[in-house]
Scaffold this motif. Sequence first.
Motif, PDB file in Angstrom:
ATOM      1  N   ARG A   1     -14.801   9.710   0.402  1.00 42.87           N
ATOM      2  CA  ARG A   1     -13.853   8.207   1.201  1.00 42.87           C
ATOM      3  C   ARG A   1     -14.247   8.065   2.421  1.00 42.87           C
ATOM      4  NH1 ARG A   1      -7.848   8.549   0.043  1.00 42.87           N
ATOM      5  NH2 ARG A   1      -7.416   7.377   1.470  1.00 42.87           N
ATOM      6  N   GLU A   2     -14.608   6.951   2.792  1.00 48.78           N
ATOM      7  CA  GLU A   2     -14.664   6.380   4.205  1.00 48.78           C
ATOM      8  C   GLU A   2     -13.079   5.976   4.954  1.00 48.78           C
ATOM      9  OE1 GLU A   2     -15.181   2.511   2.561  1.00 48.78           O
ATOM     10  OE2 GLU A   2     -15.797   4.154   1.733  1.00 48.78           O
ATOM     11  N   ILE A   3     -12.839   6.176   6.344  1.00 46.78           N
ATOM     12  CA  ILE A   3     -11.602   6.169   6.820  1.00 46.78           C
ATOM     13  C   ILE A   3     -12.553   4.764   6.826  1.00 46.78           C
ATOM     14  CG2 ILE A   3     -10.638   6.287   8.920  1.00 46.78           C
ATOM     15  CD1 ILE A   3     -11.816   9.122   8.560  1.00 46.78           C
ATOM     16  N   ILE A   4     -10.535   3.685   6.550  1.00 47.70           N
ATOM     17  CA  ILE A   4     -10.504   1.935   6.492  1.00 47.70           C
ATOM     18  C   ILE A   4      -9.151   2.450   8.335  1.00 47.70           C
ATOM     19  CG2 ILE A   4      -9.983  -0.055   6.045  1.00 47.70           C
ATOM     20  CD1 ILE A   4      -9.892   1.326   3.310  1.00 47.70           C
ATOM     21  N   ASP A   5     -10.628   1.377   9.164  1.00 45.96           N
ATOM     22  CA  ASP A   5     -10.094   0.856  10.316  1.00 45.96           C
ATOM     23  C   ASP A   5      -8.819  -0.341  10.527  1.00 45.96           C
ATOM     24  OD1 ASP A   5      -9.030   1.009  13.165  1.00 45.96           O
ATOM     25  OD2 ASP A   5     -11.169  -0.272  13.569  1.00 45.96           O
ATOM     26  N   ALA A   6      -7.865  -0.267  10.427  1.00 40.44           N
ATOM     27  CA  ALA A   6      -6.772  -1.125   9.980  1.00 40.44           C
ATOM     28  C   ALA A   6      -6.745  -2.413  10.976  1.00 40.44           C
ATOM     29  CB  ALA A   6      -5.586  -0.772   9.091  1.00 40.44           C
ATOM     30  N   SER A   7      -6.979  -2.116  11.792  1.00 39.91           N
ATOM     31  CA  SER A   7      -6.937  -3.120  14.018  1.00 39.91           C
ATOM     32  C   SER A   7      -8.076  -4.196  13.654  1.00 39.91           C
ATOM     33  CB  SER A   7      -7.137  -1.886  14.544  1.00 39.91           C
ATOM     34  OG  SER A   7      -8.264  -1.866  14.781  1.00 39.91           O
ATOM     35  N   GLN A   8      -8.670  -3.721  12.410  1.00 42.30           N
ATOM     36  CA  GLN A   8     -10.217  -4.900  12.742  1.00 42.30           C
ATOM     37  C   GLN A   8      -9.680  -6.014  11.503  1.00 42.30           C
ATOM     38  OE1 GLN A   8     -11.527  -2.194  13.552  1.00 42.30           O
ATOM     39  NE2 GLN A   8     -11.657  -3.408  15.751  1.00 42.30           N
ATOM     40  N   LEU A   9      -9.192  -5.473  10.072  1.00 41.87           N
ATOM     41  CA  LEU A   9      -8.464  -6.162   9.091  1.00 41.87           C
ATOM     42  C   LEU A   9      -7.357  -7.568   9.230  1.00 41.87           C
ATOM     43  CD1 LEU A   9      -9.140  -3.991   6.496  1.00 41.87           C
ATOM     44  CD2 LEU A   9     -10.418  -5.439   7.328  1.00 41.87           C
ATOM     45  N   GLU A  10      -7.152  -8.691   8.864  1.00 47.55           N
ATOM     46  CA  GLU A  10      -6.286  -9.871   8.671  1.00 47.55           C
ATOM     47  C   GLU A  10      -5.515  -8.976   7.438  1.00 47.55           C
ATOM     48  OE1 GLU A  10      -4.945 -12.645  10.356  1.00 47.55           O
ATOM     49  OE2 GLU A  10      -7.141 -11.567  12.354  1.00 47.55           O
ATOM     50  N   LEU A  11      -4.429  -8.277   7.810  1.00 50.54           N
ATOM     51  CA  LEU A  11      -3.875  -7.767   6.402  1.00 50.54           C
ATOM     52  C   LEU A  11      -2.545  -8.881   6.187  1.00 50.54           C
ATOM     53  CD1 LEU A  11      -3.045  -4.408   8.229  1.00 50.54           C
ATOM     54  CD2 LEU A  11      -4.438  -5.167   6.192  1.00 50.54           C
ATOM     55  N   VAL A  12      -2.385  -8.677   4.549  1.00 54.37           N
ATOM     56  CA  VAL A  12      -1.165  -9.632   4.124  1.00 54.37           C
ATOM     57  C   VAL A  12      -0.413  -8.484   3.563  1.00 54.37           C
ATOM     58  CG1 VAL A  12      -0.893 -10.826   2.022  1.00 54.37           C
ATOM     59  CG2 VAL A  12      -2.376 -11.144   3.888  1.00 54.37           C
ATOM     60  N   ASP A  13       0.789  -8.554   3.159  1.00 55.76           N
ATOM     61  CA  ASP A  13       2.205  -7.116   2.616  1.00 55.76           C
ATOM     62  C   ASP A  13       2.531  -8.023   2.074  1.00 55.76           C
ATOM     63  OD1 ASP A  13       4.927  -7.756   3.779  1.00 55.76           O
ATOM     64  OD2 ASP A  13       3.647  -8.003   5.307  1.00 55.76           O
ATOM     65  N   GLN A  14       3.279  -7.495   0.714  1.00 54.65           N
ATOM     66  CA  GLN A  14       4.017  -7.869  -0.069  1.00 54.65           C
ATOM     67  C   GLN A  14       5.221  -6.370  -1.059  1.00 54.65           C
ATOM     68  OE1 GLN A  14       1.541  -9.634  -3.356  1.00 54.65           O
ATOM     69  NE2 GLN A  14       3.097  -9.769  -4.672  1.00 54.65           N
ATOM     70  N   VAL A  15       5.731  -6.999  -0.751  1.00 54.45           N
ATOM     71  CA  VAL A  15       7.252  -5.749  -1.424  1.00 54.45           C
ATOM     72  C   VAL A  15       7.255  -6.227  -2.787  1.00 54.45           C
ATOM     73  CG1 VAL A  15       9.786  -5.396  -0.725  1.00 54.45           C
ATOM     74  CG2 VAL A  15       8.290  -6.703   0.496  1.00 54.45           C
TER      75      VAL A  15
END
Length: 164
Positions: A1-15
Amino acid sequence: REIIDASQLELVDQVVDIKRVTKVVKGGRNMRFTALVVVGDKNGHVGAGLGKAAEIPEAIRKGKEDAIKSMVNVKNNSITHDVTGKYTGASVLLKKSPEGTGIIAGGPARSVCEIAGIQNIRTKSLGSNNKQNVVLATIEALKQLRSPEDVAKLRGKSVEEILG
Protein backbone atom coordinates in the motif's frame (compact mmCIF):
# COMPACT_ATOMS: atom_id res chain seq x y z
CA ARG A 1 0.00 0.00 0.00
CA GLU A 2 1.37 3.37 -0.99
CA ILE A 3 1.01 6.39 1.27
CA ILE A 4 -1.17 9.13 -0.24
CA ASP A 5 -0.16 12.76 0.28
CA ALA A 6 -3.50 14.51 0.89
CA SER A 7 -2.01 18.02 0.66
CA GLN A 8 -1.83 17.79 -3.17
CA LEU A 9 -5.45 16.65 -3.58
CA GLU A 10 -8.63 18.72 -3.96
CA LEU A 11 -10.60 16.98 -1.23
CA VAL A 12 -14.38 16.77 -0.98
CA ASP A 13 -16.03 15.49 2.17
CA GLN A 14 -19.45 14.04 2.83
CA VAL A 15 -21.00 13.38 6.23
CA VAL A 16 -22.62 9.94 6.13
CA ASP A 17 -23.95 9.77 9.67
CA ILE A 18 -24.14 11.82 12.86
CA LYS A 19 -25.08 10.06 16.09
CA ARG A 20 -25.76 11.51 19.51
CA VAL A 21 -24.04 9.41 22.16
CA THR A 22 -25.03 9.65 25.80
CA LYS A 23 -22.88 8.60 28.74
CA VAL A 24 -24.61 8.44 32.09
CA VAL A 25 -22.38 9.78 34.87
CA LYS A 26 -22.88 10.63 38.53
CA GLY A 27 -24.02 14.21 37.79
CA GLY A 28 -26.43 13.31 34.97
CA ARG A 29 -25.97 12.62 31.28
CA ASN A 30 -22.99 13.52 29.11
CA MET A 31 -23.97 14.24 25.46
CA ARG A 32 -21.40 13.85 22.69
CA PHE A 33 -21.61 13.49 18.93
CA THR A 34 -20.04 10.96 16.59
CA ALA A 35 -19.64 11.87 12.92
CA LEU A 36 -18.89 9.36 10.15
CA VAL A 37 -17.22 11.25 7.30
CA VAL A 38 -16.12 10.07 3.83
CA VAL A 39 -13.35 12.11 2.16
CA GLY A 40 -12.02 11.89 -1.39
CA ASP A 41 -11.05 13.79 -4.53
CA LYS A 42 -13.59 12.22 -6.96
CA ASN A 43 -10.57 10.99 -8.90
CA GLY A 44 -9.59 7.67 -7.37
CA HIS A 45 -8.81 8.53 -3.74
CA VAL A 46 -11.22 7.81 -0.88
CA GLY A 47 -11.11 7.35 2.89
CA ALA A 48 -13.51 7.18 5.83
CA GLY A 49 -13.10 8.42 9.37
CA LEU A 50 -14.89 8.75 12.67
CA GLY A 51 -14.81 11.89 14.80
CA LYS A 52 -16.17 12.32 18.31
CA ALA A 53 -16.69 15.63 20.13
CA ALA A 54 -19.07 17.66 22.26
CA GLU A 55 -20.15 19.78 19.25
CA ILE A 56 -21.18 18.56 15.79
CA PRO A 57 -18.81 20.79 13.69
CA GLU A 58 -15.85 19.69 15.81
CA ALA A 59 -16.83 16.01 15.41
CA ILE A 60 -17.05 16.49 11.62
CA ARG A 61 -13.62 18.16 11.53
CA LYS A 62 -12.08 15.31 13.55
CA GLY A 63 -13.81 12.76 11.28
CA LYS A 64 -12.33 14.48 8.23
CA GLU A 65 -8.82 14.37 9.71
CA ASP A 66 -9.25 10.67 10.54
CA ALA A 67 -10.52 9.94 7.01
CA ILE A 68 -7.49 11.63 5.39
CA LYS A 69 -5.19 9.29 7.37
CA SER A 70 -6.92 6.18 5.99
CA MET A 71 -7.17 7.08 2.29
CA VAL A 72 -6.90 4.39 -0.39
CA ASN A 73 -6.37 4.58 -4.14
CA VAL A 74 -8.92 3.31 -6.68
CA LYS A 75 -7.47 2.98 -10.19
CA ASN A 76 -10.14 4.25 -12.62
CA ASN A 77 -13.70 5.55 -12.85
CA SER A 78 -15.26 2.11 -13.20
CA ILE A 79 -14.41 -1.25 -11.63
CA THR A 80 -12.96 -4.08 -13.74
CA HIS A 81 -14.38 -7.09 -11.89
CA ASP A 82 -16.93 -8.04 -9.24
CA VAL A 83 -15.62 -7.98 -5.69
CA THR A 84 -16.99 -8.46 -2.16
CA GLY A 85 -15.70 -6.49 0.80
CA LYS A 86 -16.29 -7.59 4.37
CA TYR A 87 -15.96 -5.59 7.56
CA THR A 88 -17.25 -7.18 10.79
CA GLY A 89 -20.95 -7.99 10.17
CA ALA A 90 -21.35 -6.05 6.94
CA SER A 91 -20.40 -7.22 3.49
CA VAL A 92 -20.81 -5.22 0.30
CA LEU A 93 -20.88 -6.70 -3.21
CA LEU A 94 -19.54 -4.38 -5.93
CA LYS A 95 -20.56 -5.42 -9.44
CA LYS A 96 -19.06 -4.03 -12.61
CA SER A 97 -21.53 -2.46 -15.00
CA PRO A 98 -21.40 -1.02 -18.54
CA GLU A 99 -20.80 2.62 -19.43
CA GLY A 100 -23.82 4.83 -18.73
CA THR A 101 -25.21 2.79 -15.82
CA GLY A 102 -24.39 5.36 -13.16
CA ILE A 103 -24.12 4.58 -9.45
CA ILE A 104 -26.75 2.10 -8.31
CA ALA A 105 -26.09 1.85 -4.58
CA GLY A 106 -27.71 2.36 -1.19
CA GLY A 107 -26.84 5.28 1.10
CA PRO A 108 -23.46 4.56 2.74
CA ALA A 109 -22.02 2.59 -0.20
CA ARG A 110 -23.22 5.29 -2.64
CA SER A 111 -21.37 8.07 -0.81
CA VAL A 112 -18.10 6.09 -0.93
CA CYS A 113 -18.50 5.35 -4.68
CA GLU A 114 -19.37 8.99 -5.50
CA ILE A 115 -16.43 10.42 -3.57
CA ALA A 116 -14.06 7.82 -5.06
CA GLY A 117 -15.06 9.07 -8.53
CA ILE A 118 -16.57 5.79 -9.77
CA GLN A 119 -19.19 6.48 -12.47
CA ASN A 120 -20.59 3.01 -13.32
CA ILE A 121 -21.22 0.50 -10.56
CA ARG A 122 -23.93 -1.62 -8.95
CA THR A 123 -23.68 -2.50 -5.29
CA LYS A 124 -25.57 -4.72 -2.92
CA SER A 125 -25.24 -4.42 0.83
CA LEU A 126 -25.39 -7.83 2.52
CA GLY A 127 -25.51 -8.66 6.21
CA SER A 128 -25.45 -5.80 8.68
CA ASN A 129 -26.77 -2.41 7.60
CA ASN A 130 -24.76 -0.48 10.20
CA LYS A 131 -23.62 2.64 8.29
CA GLN A 132 -20.07 2.64 9.65
CA ASN A 133 -19.50 -1.02 8.82
CA VAL A 134 -21.05 -0.70 5.34
CA VAL A 135 -18.76 2.27 4.52
CA LEU A 136 -15.68 0.39 5.75
CA ALA A 137 -16.73 -2.80 3.91
CA THR A 138 -17.08 -0.79 0.66
CA ILE A 139 -13.58 0.68 1.11
CA GLU A 140 -12.27 -2.83 1.87
CA ALA A 141 -13.78 -4.04 -1.44
CA LEU A 142 -12.21 -1.13 -3.36
CA LYS A 143 -8.80 -2.06 -1.85
CA GLN A 144 -9.13 -5.56 -3.34
CA LEU A 145 -9.60 -4.33 -6.93
CA ARG A 146 -6.94 -5.34 -9.44
CA SER A 147 -6.44 -3.85 -12.89
CA PRO A 148 -6.17 -6.25 -15.88
CA GLU A 149 -2.52 -5.18 -16.24
CA ASP A 150 -1.71 -6.26 -12.66
CA VAL A 151 -3.43 -9.65 -13.11
CA ALA A 152 -1.68 -10.23 -16.46
CA LYS A 153 1.71 -9.46 -14.88
CA LEU A 154 1.05 -11.81 -11.94
CA ARG A 155 0.01 -14.68 -14.20
CA GLY A 156 2.66 -14.04 -16.86
CA LYS A 157 0.08 -13.55 -19.62
CA SER A 158 -0.94 -10.72 -21.92
CA VAL A 159 -3.82 -8.35 -21.12
CA GLU A 160 -5.75 -9.73 -24.15
CA GLU A 161 -5.59 -13.27 -22.71
CA ILE A 162 -6.94 -12.04 -19.37
CA LEU A 163 -9.82 -10.04 -20.89
CA GLY A 164 -10.71 -12.90 -23.23
